[in-house]
Design an enzyme around this catalytic site. Structure first.
Site, PDB file in Angstrom:
ATOM      1  N   THR A   1       0.506   2.058   1.393  1.00  0.00           N
ATOM      2  CA  THR A   1       0.686   1.252   3.006  1.00  0.00           C
ATOM      3  C   THR A   1       1.920   2.415   3.914  1.00  0.00           C
ATOM      4  O   THR A   1       2.666   2.885   3.072  1.00  0.00           O
ATOM      5  CB  THR A   1       1.059   0.090   2.847  1.00  0.00           C
ATOM      6  OG1 THR A   1      -0.110  -0.878   2.391  1.00  0.00           O
ATOM      7  CG2 THR A   1       1.431  -0.597   4.157  1.00  0.00           C
TER       8      THR A   1
ATOM      9  N   GLY B   1      -4.524  -8.994   4.939  1.00  0.00           N
ATOM     10  CA  GLY B   1      -3.158  -9.071   4.267  1.00  0.00           C
ATOM     11  C   GLY B   1      -2.106  -9.331   4.922  1.00  0.00           C
ATOM     12  O   GLY B   1      -2.088  -9.594   6.236  1.00  0.00           O
ATOM     13  N   ASP B   2      -0.926  -8.953   4.443  1.00  0.00           N
ATOM     14  CA  ASP B   2       0.385  -9.245   5.088  1.00  0.00           C
ATOM     15  C   ASP B   2       0.620  -8.336   6.352  1.00  0.00           C
ATOM     16  O   ASP B   2       1.187  -8.813   7.139  1.00  0.00           O
ATOM     17  CB  ASP B   2       1.593  -9.198   4.071  1.00  0.00           C
ATOM     18  CG  ASP B   2       1.665  -7.800   3.587  1.00  0.00           C
ATOM     19  OD1 ASP B   2       0.239  -7.165   3.047  1.00  0.00           O
ATOM     20  OD2 ASP B   2       2.361  -7.134   3.647  1.00  0.00           O
TER      21      ASP B   2
ATOM     22  N   THR C   1       5.842  -3.636   2.450  1.00  0.00           N
ATOM     23  CA  THR C   1       4.689  -3.055   1.714  1.00  0.00           C
ATOM     24  C   THR C   1       4.771  -3.667   0.343  1.00  0.00           C
ATOM     25  O   THR C   1       5.777  -4.217   0.024  1.00  0.00           O
ATOM     26  CB  THR C   1       5.007  -1.600   1.620  1.00  0.00           C
ATOM     27  OG1 THR C   1       4.087  -0.987   0.551  1.00  0.00           O
ATOM     28  CG2 THR C   1       6.381  -1.015   1.281  1.00  0.00           C
TER      29      THR C   1
ATOM     30  N   HIS D   1       2.757  -6.302  -2.938  1.00  0.00           N
ATOM     31  CA  HIS D   1       1.588  -7.290  -2.948  1.00  0.00           C
ATOM     32  C   HIS D   1       1.454  -8.422  -1.654  1.00  0.00           C
ATOM     33  O   HIS D   1       2.333  -9.265  -1.427  1.00  0.00           O
ATOM     34  CB  HIS D   1       1.792  -8.118  -4.161  1.00  0.00           C
ATOM     35  CG  HIS D   1       0.552  -9.157  -4.379  1.00  0.00           C
ATOM     36  ND1 HIS D   1       1.022 -10.296  -4.637  1.00  0.00           N
ATOM     37  CD2 HIS D   1      -0.647  -8.831  -4.769  1.00  0.00           C
ATOM     38  CE1 HIS D   1      -0.184 -10.985  -4.743  1.00  0.00           C
ATOM     39  NE2 HIS D   1      -1.214 -10.241  -4.920  1.00  0.00           N
TER      40      HIS D   1
END
Ligand SMILES: COC(=O)C[C@H](N)C(=O)O
Length: 356
Positions: free
Chosen positions: A208, A238-239, A259, A261
């Protein structure tokens, strides 16, 4: 005017006048808590970028290192010429989206169906404006689309088909999805589909990208962009697309990009958590380590962050084995990949060695 009251009034009048003079002399602002921040002259610009936390495979190490350096040099050049933090983070991230060594734009990992679906966010610390896109396909630079969401709509996050229609309306060119897919990402996707594959093997080497900056006006900004997780379910967000998780920027504190999980990052709202710790008095480094440690102990998640404070202090910290990162401050470049690694070069020397 000889009475005590007269003297007080005279002093008050003088102060009023003096503060009017100060207003003319200095660039100042009043924070929402009412504290007066005087800025004598201009801030020194700083940029920090990352190219993803995880375990960077040997074959990607050199490309990842040089990619973050180039992005930091690009962003800093913009800041040095008086450009704003938003432009610097957008351009730094766009450069890494175009670089196939990273999991963003070209080089993004593939979802279960073998397609690229990307998330991106950008945020302006001046007014807390933010724009994000999620699950977007067939565009080269999701970060640019995120900025358009911020500047051309009244919304903060557009997803999938709606984001695609918006891109079309804004004249953003649609490109064939194949153009974003590299040999490496297709190979991984296929290996992950094999019945005896280890689903976690490639989840650690992703890449990322993100950037945070402070400009000479003292404005901070952040930008983050990703293809997400390898072989993720179609439609997984995602986040990175979520404000407070993938990034946050507020001139009253600083800016951060995260960046790692994504599901863990979202559970602890990592980017905002770091700024909260800074509001409580921690340095960017302490705040980053405290928040990363909390994410590890509370939900078992690993990741990495970059931070710049509104006074120009910065940090690049990670709980994973590696994270590629680069910073430029005071015309000096700092960069690293491994824990504790901090190499340095002058900005001018780096420009020449990177062929700028
Ligand atoms: C290094 O990998 C990542 O940063 C992935 C990204 N946070 C996501 O979960 O979408």
């Amino acid at each position: 005017m000889h009475s005590a009251q007269g003297q007080t009034e005279a002093a008050a009048g003088y102060l009023k006048k003096a503060s009017r003079i100060e207003i003319q002399l200095f660039n100042f602002c009043i924070s929402c808590h009412g504290s007066l921040i005087l800025r004598f002259g201009s801030m020194k610009p700083v940029i920090v970028v990352h190219g993803g936390a995880g375990c960077i495979f040997k074959e990607r190490e050199d490309g990842s290192r040089s990619g973050v350096i180039r992005a930091a040099l690009k962003g800093y050049s913009i800041l040095k010429q008086g450009g704003c933090a938003l432009d610097a983070v957008e351009q730094a991230v766009a450069l890494m989206e175009d670089d196939p060594h990273f999991n963003a734009g070209c080089g993004s990992v593939l979802n279960q169906k073998g397609e690229v679906e990307m998330d991106a966010i950008i945020m302006d610390g001046k007014n807390l404006a933010s724009g994000a896109v999620s699950a977007v396909k067939c565009i080269a630079n999701p970060i640019k689309l995120a900025r358009l969401v911020m500047e051309k709509t009244e919304h903060m996050l557009l997803t999938d088909y709606g984001a695609q229609c918006f891109a079309k309306a804004m004249g953003v060119p649609e490109i064939p999805g194949e153009k974003l897919i590299t040999e490496r990402s297709r190979e991984r996707w296929m290996k992950n589909l094999e019945p005896d594959s280890n689903p976690h093997k490639f989840q650690t080497d992703l890449g990322t990208v993100g950037a945070v900056a402070i400009d000479s006006e003292g404005n901070v900004a952040c930008a983050t962009s990703t293809g997400g997780l390898t072989n993720k379910l179609v439609g997984r967000v995602g986040d990175t697309a979520c404000i407070g998780s993938g990034g946050y920027a507020d001139n009253h504190v600083g800016a951060t990009s995260t960046t790692g999980h994504g599901e863990s990052i979202m559970k602890v709202v990592l980017a905002r958590l770091i700024l909260y710790h800074m509001e409580q008095g921690m340095s960017p480094e302490e705040a980053s380590d405290t928040a990363l440690n909390w994410m590890k102990t509370r939900v078992g998640g690993l990741g990495g962050v970059i931070v710049v404070s509104n006074s120009g202090d910065w940090a690049a910290r990670f709980s994973t084995k590696q994270m590629s990162w680069a910073t430029v401050k005071d015309d000096q470049l700092y960069y690293g990949i491994y824990t504790g690694e901090r190499l340095t070069k002058s900005f001018e020397e780096a420009l020449t060695s990177e062929g700028f």
